[in-house]
Design a protein around this motif. Structure first.
Motif, PDB file in Angstrom:
ATOM      1  N   SER A  18      61.188  68.933  -1.776  1.00 14.84           N
ATOM      2  CA  SER A  18      60.402  68.718  -0.564  1.00 14.84           C
ATOM      3  C   SER A  18      60.947  67.512   0.196  1.00 14.84           C
ATOM      4  O   SER A  18      61.827  66.788  -0.288  1.00 14.84           O
ATOM      5  CB  SER A  18      58.915  68.525  -0.902  1.00 14.84           C
ATOM      6  OG  SER A  18      58.736  67.372  -1.681  1.00 14.84           O
ATOM      7  N   GLU A  19      60.416  67.307   1.389  1.00  8.85           N
ATOM      8  CA  GLU A  19      60.925  66.264   2.257  1.00  8.85           C
ATOM      9  C   GLU A  19      59.757  65.522   2.901  1.00  8.85           C
ATOM     10  O   GLU A  19      58.748  66.121   3.239  1.00  8.85           O
ATOM     11  CB  GLU A  19      61.790  66.925   3.334  1.00  8.85           C
ATOM     12  CG  GLU A  19      62.575  65.987   4.185  1.00  8.85           C
ATOM     13  CD  GLU A  19      63.482  66.743   5.134  1.00  8.85           C
ATOM     14  OE1 GLU A  19      64.642  66.997   4.763  1.00  8.85           O
ATOM     15  OE2 GLU A  19      63.015  67.087   6.229  1.00  8.85           O
ATOM     16  N   LEU A  20      59.905  64.230   3.064  1.00  7.81           N
ATOM     17  CA  LEU A  20      58.883  63.413   3.709  1.00  7.81           C
ATOM     18  C   LEU A  20      59.467  62.737   4.941  1.00  7.81           C
ATOM     19  O   LEU A  20      60.677  62.550   5.039  1.00  7.81           O
ATOM     20  CB  LEU A  20      58.354  62.341   2.747  1.00  7.81           C
ATOM     21  CG  LEU A  20      57.677  62.853   1.482  1.00  7.81           C
ATOM     22  CD1 LEU A  20      57.310  61.682   0.584  1.00  7.81           C
ATOM     23  CD2 LEU A  20      56.449  63.683   1.820  1.00  7.81           C
ATOM     24  N   LYS A  21      58.599  62.367   5.864  1.00  8.52           N
ATOM     25  CA  LYS A  21      58.981  61.643   7.074  1.00  8.52           C
ATOM     26  C   LYS A  21      58.281  60.295   7.055  1.00  8.52           C
ATOM     27  O   LYS A  21      57.259  60.118   6.398  1.00  8.52           O
ATOM     28  CB  LYS A  21      58.546  62.401   8.326  1.00  8.52           C
ATOM     29  CG  LYS A  21      59.034  63.828   8.404  1.00  8.52           C
ATOM     30  CD  LYS A  21      60.392  63.892   8.978  1.00  8.52           C
ATOM     31  CE  LYS A  21      60.750  65.368   9.193  1.00  8.52           C
ATOM     32  NZ  LYS A  21      62.137  65.574   9.317  1.00  8.52           N
ATOM     33  N   LEU A  22      58.796  59.344   7.814  1.00 11.16           N
ATOM     34  CA  LEU A  22      58.194  58.033   7.923  1.00 11.16           C
ATOM     35  C   LEU A  22      57.839  57.781   9.384  1.00 11.16           C
ATOM     36  O   LEU A  22      58.701  57.855  10.263  1.00 11.16           O
ATOM     37  CB  LEU A  22      59.170  56.961   7.432  1.00 11.16           C
ATOM     38  CG  LEU A  22      58.689  55.521   7.464  1.00 11.16           C
ATOM     39  CD1 LEU A  22      57.484  55.319   6.549  1.00 11.16           C
ATOM     40  CD2 LEU A  22      59.815  54.580   7.070  1.00 11.16           C
ATOM     41  N   VAL A  23      56.551  57.529   9.622  1.00 10.53           N
ATOM     42  CA  VAL A  23      56.096  57.133  10.949  1.00 10.53           C
ATOM     43  C   VAL A  23      56.167  55.614  10.979  1.00 10.53           C
ATOM     44  O   VAL A  23      55.571  54.941  10.145  1.00 10.53           O
ATOM     45  CB  VAL A  23      54.650  57.611  11.221  1.00 10.53           C
ATOM     46  CG1 VAL A  23      54.212  57.195  12.623  1.00 10.53           C
ATOM     47  CG2 VAL A  23      54.529  59.118  11.043  1.00 10.53           C
ATOM     48  N   THR A  24      56.933  55.087  11.914  1.00 15.68           N
ATOM     49  CA  THR A  24      57.121  53.647  12.002  1.00 15.68           C
ATOM     50  C   THR A  24      56.683  53.144  13.369  1.00 15.68           C
ATOM     51  O   THR A  24      56.552  53.906  14.325  1.00 15.68           O
ATOM     52  CB  THR A  24      58.593  53.245  11.792  1.00 15.68           C
ATOM     53  OG1 THR A  24      59.371  53.791  12.868  1.00 15.68           O
ATOM     54  CG2 THR A  24      59.123  53.735  10.475  1.00 15.68           C
ATOM     55  N   GLY A  25      56.504  51.865  13.443  1.00 11.30           N
ATOM     56  CA  GLY A  25      56.220  51.218  14.716  1.00 11.30           C
ATOM     57  C   GLY A  25      56.489  49.739  14.561  1.00 11.30           C
ATOM     58  O   GLY A  25      56.082  49.131  13.583  1.00 11.30           O
ATOM     59  N   VAL A  26      57.212  49.175  15.510  1.00 10.81           N
ATOM     60  CA  VAL A  26      57.491  47.745  15.480  1.00 10.81           C
ATOM     61  C   VAL A  26      57.090  47.118  16.807  1.00 10.81           C
ATOM     62  O   VAL A  26      57.130  47.754  17.861  1.00 10.81           O
ATOM     63  CB  VAL A  26      58.974  47.423  15.174  1.00 10.81           C
ATOM     64  CG1 VAL A  26      59.371  47.874  13.792  1.00 10.81           C
ATOM     65  CG2 VAL A  26      59.889  48.017  16.220  1.00 10.81           C
ATOM     66  N   ASN A  27      56.675  45.859  16.717  1.00 13.02           N
ATOM     67  CA  ASN A  27      56.449  45.073  17.908  1.00 13.02           C
ATOM     68  C   ASN A  27      57.829  44.699  18.447  1.00 13.02           C
ATOM     69  O   ASN A  27      58.679  44.202  17.700  1.00 13.02           O
ATOM     70  CB  ASN A  27      55.633  43.829  17.563  1.00 13.02           C
ATOM     71  CG  ASN A  27      55.421  42.953  18.767  1.00 13.02           C
ATOM     72  OD1 ASN A  27      54.966  43.402  19.803  1.00 13.02           O
ATOM     73  ND2 ASN A  27      55.775  41.689  18.636  1.00 13.02           N
ATOM     74  N   ASP A  28      58.064  44.953  19.707  1.00 18.66           N
ATOM     75  CA  ASP A  28      59.401  44.810  20.276  1.00 18.66           C
ATOM     76  C   ASP A  28      59.955  43.390  20.184  1.00 18.66           C
ATOM     77  O   ASP A  28      61.106  43.199  19.822  1.00 18.66           O
ATOM     78  CB  ASP A  28      59.397  45.276  21.735  1.00 18.66           C
ATOM     79  CG  ASP A  28      60.785  45.393  22.306  1.00 18.66           C
ATOM     80  OD1 ASP A  28      61.581  46.167  21.756  1.00 18.66           O
ATOM     81  OD2 ASP A  28      61.074  44.695  23.295  1.00 18.66           O
ATOM     82  N   GLN A  29      59.145  42.398  20.476  1.00 16.33           N
ATOM     83  CA  GLN A  29      59.662  41.036  20.512  1.00 16.33           C
ATOM     84  C   GLN A  29      59.853  40.440  19.118  1.00 16.33           C
ATOM     85  O   GLN A  29      60.901  39.898  18.803  1.00 16.33           O
ATOM     86  CB  GLN A  29      58.744  40.140  21.326  1.00 16.33           C
ATOM     87  CG  GLN A  29      59.298  38.749  21.506  1.00 16.33           C
ATOM     88  CD  GLN A  29      58.424  37.903  22.409  1.00 16.33           C
ATOM     89  OE1 GLN A  29      57.298  38.240  22.705  1.00 16.33           O
ATOM     90  NE2 GLN A  29      58.967  36.794  22.855  1.00 16.33           N
ATOM     91  N   SER A  30      58.839  40.553  18.273  1.00 13.08           N
ATOM     92  CA  SER A  30      58.916  39.907  16.956  1.00 13.08           C
ATOM     93  C   SER A  30      59.545  40.791  15.888  1.00 13.08           C
ATOM     94  O   SER A  30      59.912  40.306  14.831  1.00 13.08           O
ATOM     95  CB  SER A  30      57.516  39.513  16.497  1.00 13.08           C
ATOM     96  OG  SER A  30      56.744  40.682  16.216  1.00 13.08           O
ATOM     97  N   ARG A  31      59.641  42.095  16.161  1.00 15.16           N
ATOM     98  CA  ARG A  31      60.111  43.109  15.202  1.00 15.16           C
ATOM     99  C   ARG A  31      59.153  43.250  14.017  1.00 15.16           C
ATOM    100  O   ARG A  31      59.506  43.785  12.978  1.00 15.16           O
ATOM    101  CB  ARG A  31      61.541  42.820  14.704  1.00 15.16           C
ATOM    102  CG  ARG A  31      62.558  42.631  15.810  1.00 15.16           C
ATOM    103  CD  ARG A  31      62.557  43.681  16.882  1.00 15.16           C
ATOM    104  NE  ARG A  31      63.076  44.956  16.397  1.00 15.16           N
ATOM    105  CZ  ARG A  31      62.972  46.097  17.065  1.00 15.16           C
ATOM    106  NH1 ARG A  31      62.366  46.136  18.212  1.00 15.16           N
ATOM    107  NH2 ARG A  31      63.449  47.192  16.565  1.00 15.16           N
ATOM    108  N   PHE A  32      57.918  42.775  14.187  1.00 17.09           N
ATOM    109  CA  PHE A  32      56.880  42.920  13.174  1.00 17.09           C
ATOM    110  C   PHE A  32      56.521  44.390  13.040  1.00 17.09           C
ATOM    111  O   PHE A  32      56.316  45.086  14.039  1.00 17.09           O
ATOM    112  CB  PHE A  32      55.647  42.100  13.583  1.00 17.09           C
ATOM    113  CG  PHE A  32      54.513  42.177  12.599  1.00 17.09           C
ATOM    114  CD1 PHE A  32      54.535  41.421  11.436  1.00 17.09           C
ATOM    115  CD2 PHE A  32      53.433  43.013  12.825  1.00 17.09           C
ATOM    116  CE1 PHE A  32      53.488  41.485  10.524  1.00 17.09           C
ATOM    117  CE2 PHE A  32      52.386  43.087  11.928  1.00 17.09           C
ATOM    118  CZ  PHE A  32      52.409  42.325  10.766  1.00 17.09           C
TER     119      PHE A  32
END
Length: 96
Positions: free
Chosen positions: A18-32
């Motif tokens: 099977s296969e999994l995906k990763l939903v990501t999100g970063v704050n543009d300035q801090s890369r948090f």
């Protein structure tokens, strides 16, 4: 926390095939990292659930900049009022 950049990455293969995906999100300035959610299917609902959880945890950014994936935009679908997707509605309801 002015600009968030959500994305879906993956196909991470598992031993059972099977296969999994990763939903990501970063704050543009801090890369948090504001979003890091593993999903089996990167559906609009799964992506929106991860995004909504990040809004609860970190507050609302002023803007969101995403690629043109079908989870994030309805602009490539059939024109009309029903084109607005859940992601668009979440952003509108939160003043993003």
């Amino acid at each position: 926390m002015q600009l968030w950049r959500p994305d879906v990455i993956g196909g991470f293969g598992l031993a059972d095939g099977s296969e999994l995906k990763l939903v990501t999100g970063v704050n543009d300035q801090s890369r948090f990292c504001v979003i890091a959610s593993v999903v089996e299917w990167a559906t609009g609902r799964a992506v929106c659930a991860a995004f909504a959880a990040a809004l609860v945890a970190f507050g609302c950014p002023q803007e969101v900049l995403s690629y043109n994936g079908k989870q994030f935009t309805g602009r490539f679908g059939t024109p009309g009022p029903s084109t607005a997707l859940l992601f668009d509605r979440i952003c509108q309801l939160n003043g993003i």
